[in-house]
Write a protein that holds these residues in place. Sequence first.
Motif: not given
Length: 343
Positions: A49-71
Amino acid sequence: MPEQADQNGRVPAKVAVLGAGSWGTTFAKVLADAGTDVTLWARRTEVAEEINSTRVNAGYLPGIVLPQRLRATDDAAEAMHGTDAVVLAVPSQTLRENLAGWQPLLPERATLVSLAKGVELSTLKRMSEVVSEVADVAMEQVAVVSGPNLAREIAAEQPTATVVACNDHDRAVALQQACSTPYFRPYTNTDLVGIELAGACKNVIALACGMAVGLGYGHNTMSSLITRGLAETTRLGVALGAEPMTFAGLAGLGDLVATCMSPLSRNRTFGERLGRGETLAQAQDAAHGQVAEGVKSCSSIRQLAARTGVEMPITDVVHRVCHEGLEPGPAAAELLGRERKAE
Ligand SMILES: NC(=O)C1=CN([C@@H]2O[C@H](COP(=O)(O)OP(=O)(O)OC[C@H]3O[C@@H](n4cnc5c(N)ncnc54)[C@H](O)[C@@H]3O)[C@@H](O)[C@H]2O)C=CC1
Ligand SMILES: O=C(CO)COP(=O)(O)O
């Protein structure tokens, strides 16, 4: 059969990445940046849910914005539906159990890609062997990605090369295309044995390098460990049928240097804590659940070496420090005090 050849050489357009830890999330980003449709499976619903709503996986890769194409999803069936490739990004010692659960959901002809760097404790098998066995597919359907690939640097889009290995060259080329980006350059290789053993063994040598750092030793010590570590890794690999030159390549020397030299490496950091006098349990606590594969693989690789009749003195002392109470200082003295020999 021509139809099979077409399938093998087809560039995967839709890929599932199973495991949303550091490397799984980063590799999913690489695939998406390469134009591939990616669904990332996370074990925990809140991570998906965090990845889909914020585009970030804060626990593992704080500060990295993940691309829209990734769900992301927590539903493995949904992640794998209609995919051409399934990437396995879970720790090597749990891969068998994870994959057994996913096996009924695997698309029939999908390339199964292992990112894990380890040798299974109970069977002494490489990850591609575990995948082929559990998924019940031919080895030609299994690929491996391995190289000097510290996740955090790749997530920050720092230029990096890697190796995509598969016994089926066409499949390797197709996967290579699916994960090529301006910052990530994969080379192909068909020496699965060498690529996987190099990846598993370098974690053990990185533990030794970390111990050296923890003991206060400098670059001569590190370089000696890296070079002799490469020698013992190559000995094991060649005895098990690998190409000697693989160990001079990206997945061999390349990954060994990156992992042994980088404070970002979990294995090196783990070793450093042991070198400073922490116990295994203290070092494990400090790792916050992230995997330092060498801690377990030192034991399986040591057994594999014994079974093959190959000497691996660094791996041996790393195992004894991790699991038999040997202190890092005396371990170093033991390595230096071995019988003198020619290089
Ligand atoms: N992090 C890195 O820089 C790189 C890691 N690798 C390899 O990739 C593999 C995965 O590593 P990371 O993603 O870094 O690990 P990690 O510890 O960051 O993440 C592991 C992931 O597997 C999931 N998982 C699923 N089932 C699990 C279970 N039963 N037990 C524990 N975790 C479970 C976790 O939830 C987590 O998402 C390892 O073999 C590692 O050596 C390879 C290249 C680079
Ligand atoms: O495999 C890696 C770099 O290629 C990551 O190393 P660590 O698992 O030690 O962080």
